[in-house]
Design an enzyme around this catalytic site. Structure first.
Site, PDB file in Angstrom:
ATOM      1  N   THR A   1       1.956   1.561   5.936  1.00 49.43           N
ATOM      2  CA  THR A   1       1.296   2.729   5.354  1.00 49.43           C
ATOM      3  C   THR A   1       0.780   3.569   6.509  1.00 49.43           C
ATOM      4  O   THR A   1       0.335   3.017   7.526  1.00 49.43           O
ATOM      5  CB  THR A   1       0.120   2.322   4.441  1.00 49.43           C
ATOM      6  OG1 THR A   1      -0.766   3.434   4.252  1.00 49.43           O
ATOM      7  CG2 THR A   1      -0.701   1.196   5.046  1.00 49.43           C
ATOM      8  N   ASN A   2       0.836   4.879   6.374  1.00 47.88           N
ATOM      9  CA  ASN A   2       0.282   5.752   7.409  1.00 47.88           C
ATOM     10  C   ASN A   2      -1.242   5.757   7.376  1.00 47.88           C
ATOM     11  O   ASN A   2      -1.901   5.598   8.402  1.00 47.88           O
ATOM     12  CB  ASN A   2       0.786   7.191   7.226  1.00 47.88           C
ATOM     13  CG  ASN A   2       2.236   7.375   7.626  1.00 47.88           C
ATOM     14  OD1 ASN A   2       2.557   7.675   8.759  1.00 47.88           O
ATOM     15  ND2 ASN A   2       3.136   7.199   6.662  1.00 47.88           N
ATOM     16  N   THR A   3      -1.804   5.912   6.190  1.00 47.43           N
ATOM     17  CA  THR A   3      -3.248   6.106   6.054  1.00 47.43           C
ATOM     18  C   THR A   3      -4.054   4.971   6.659  1.00 47.43           C
ATOM     19  O   THR A   3      -5.050   5.197   7.357  1.00 47.43           O
ATOM     20  CB  THR A   3      -3.624   6.264   4.567  1.00 47.43           C
ATOM     21  OG1 THR A   3      -2.980   7.425   4.037  1.00 47.43           O
ATOM     22  CG2 THR A   3      -5.131   6.400   4.398  1.00 47.43           C
TER      23      THR A   3
ATOM     24  N   GLN B   1     -10.973   3.197  -0.223  1.00 43.99           N
ATOM     25  CA  GLN B   1     -10.607   4.423   0.499  1.00 43.99           C
ATOM     26  C   GLN B   1     -11.404   5.610  -0.032  1.00 43.99           C
ATOM     27  O   GLN B   1     -12.022   6.367   0.734  1.00 43.99           O
ATOM     28  CB  GLN B   1      -9.110   4.718   0.324  1.00 43.99           C
ATOM     29  CG  GLN B   1      -8.164   3.847   1.105  1.00 43.99           C
ATOM     30  CD  GLN B   1      -6.716   4.188   0.784  1.00 43.99           C
ATOM     31  OE1 GLN B   1      -6.414   4.759  -0.269  1.00 43.99           O
ATOM     32  NE2 GLN B   1      -5.810   3.835   1.684  1.00 43.99           N
TER      33      GLN B   1
ATOM     34  N   MET C   1       0.835  -1.218   0.000  1.00 41.69           N
ATOM     35  CA  MET C   1       0.000   0.000   0.000  1.00 41.69           C
ATOM     36  C   MET C   1       0.868   1.265   0.000  1.00 41.69           C
ATOM     37  O   MET C   1       0.883   2.012   0.951  1.00 41.69           O
ATOM     38  CB  MET C   1      -0.922  -0.017   1.223  1.00 41.69           C
ATOM     39  CG  MET C   1      -1.860  -1.204   1.245  1.00 41.69           C
ATOM     40  SD  MET C   1      -2.689  -1.427   2.834  1.00 41.69           S
ATOM     41  CE  MET C   1      -1.386  -2.191   3.821  1.00 41.69           C
TER      42      MET C   1
ATOM     43  N   CYS D   1       3.270   9.970   4.729  1.00 42.24           N
ATOM     44  CA  CYS D   1       2.838   8.964   3.761  1.00 42.24           C
ATOM     45  C   CYS D   1       4.103   8.226   3.379  1.00 42.24           C
ATOM     46  O   CYS D   1       5.136   8.858   3.105  1.00 42.24           O
ATOM     47  CB  CYS D   1       2.188   9.605   2.535  1.00 42.24           C
ATOM     48  SG  CYS D   1       1.837   8.423   1.210  1.00 42.24           S
ATOM     49  N   THR D   2       4.046   6.913   3.346  1.00 39.32           N
ATOM     50  CA  THR D   2       5.277   6.141   3.183  1.00 39.32           C
ATOM     51  C   THR D   2       5.914   6.296   1.811  1.00 39.32           C
ATOM     52  O   THR D   2       7.063   5.900   1.623  1.00 39.32           O
ATOM     53  CB  THR D   2       5.016   4.652   3.488  1.00 39.32           C
ATOM     54  OG1 THR D   2       3.881   4.195   2.740  1.00 39.32           O
ATOM     55  CG2 THR D   2       4.761   4.440   4.973  1.00 39.32           C
ATOM     56  N   GLU D   3       5.204   6.890   0.848  1.00 38.91           N
ATOM     57  CA  GLU D   3       5.799   7.124  -0.470  1.00 38.91           C
ATOM     58  C   GLU D   3       6.517   8.472  -0.585  1.00 38.91           C
ATOM     59  O   GLU D   3       7.317   8.664  -1.502  1.00 38.91           O
ATOM     60  CB  GLU D   3       4.719   7.073  -1.582  1.00 38.91           C
ATOM     61  CG  GLU D   3       4.286   5.692  -1.991  1.00 38.91           C
ATOM     62  CD  GLU D   3       3.246   5.116  -1.052  1.00 38.91           C
ATOM     63  OE1 GLU D   3       3.064   3.891  -1.042  1.00 38.91           O
ATOM     64  OE2 GLU D   3       2.612   5.903  -0.312  1.00 38.91           O
TER      65      GLU D   3
END
Length: 232
Positions: free
Chosen positions: A83-85, A52, A10, A197-199
């Site tokens: 993932t943060n979200t 989401q 994710m 956000c991990t990206e």
């Protein structure tokens, strides 16, 4: 060494960063041919992303809870949601498994507290910036004041994440937009900015700005290694 559970995919772009960071850290700490013990389940992000944006969080929780059970069955001693979200549904996931979750916001807040940061900017998906599941945890559990970008800036950040970063697309003009937003948060009194956000760390790195950045992927991964090696 404990086995680290990773609930990933994710997106897979950031899960790759987790896998690399965790194994590099274990090798640096133990030397030789050591690597991390990992149980990884990677979901199909397309399905999660659609739910989401439809606001069907209970359905995402069901998918991720089932996936977390697979991670536990693979021998994991604790779980990272990569993932943060999706920490929005961490309580539902945690209730479905018997191993603990190493929460990304807690790991980040612990580092902020060590560094004496009391007011921080937060960028991430619109869900993370708008909703309270992440901001309130930082404030209520750790006493850290959180400020977020305005609505127009949130749209820019969110769209770049889903339309570019999750697809591995890195653009200089998008980095420039992110840096403008980061600097605006600093101008509002943020002592540092969380890349929530991990990206995002694929696009913006500390070398790009004088504003102190907290890369949640790197922090979360290192916290996992320290826990895995504790008392070993």
């Amino acid at each position: 060494m404990k086995t680290i559970g990773l609930l990933g995919g994710m997106s897979w772009e950031s899960t790759l960063s987790y896998y690399k960071a965790i194994n590099e850290s274990v090798q640096n700490k133990l030397g030789g041919l050591h690597s991390a013990k990992i149980s990884l389940y990677s979901v199909d992000f397309n399905e999660i992303e659609q739910l989401q944006h439809q606001g069907k969080w209970d359905e995402t929780a069901k998918i991720l809870s089932d996936s977390a059970k697979s991670v536990e069955s693979g021998g994991a001693d604790f779980l990272l949601i990569c993932t943060n979200t999706m920490h929005k549904v961490a309580p539902q996931i945690e209730s479905s498994i018997s191993i603990p979750i190493l929460h990304i916001a807690d790991a980040t807040a612990e580092q902020l507290r060590i560094d004496g940061i009391q007011k921080v900017g937060l960028i991430g998906t619109r869900f993370t910036m708008e909703q309270d599941f992440y901001k309130n945890r930082l404030t209520e559990k750790f006493g850290i004041e959180v400020i977020v970008p305005n609505s127009e800036q949130q749209t820019i950040i969110h769209d770049i994440i889903y339309q570019e970063l999750c697809l591995g697309v890195i653009r200089d003009d998008s980095r420039a937009q992110y840096l403008d937003i980061i600097h605006s948060l600093s101008a509002q009194g943020a002592e540092a900015v969380i890349l929530g956000c991990t990206e995002i760390a694929l696009l913006v790195k500390q070398e790009h700005t004088d504003v102190t950045l907290y890369d949640t992927t790197a922090i979360h991964a290192e916290a996992a290694v320290l826990l895995a090696l504790k008392n070993s």
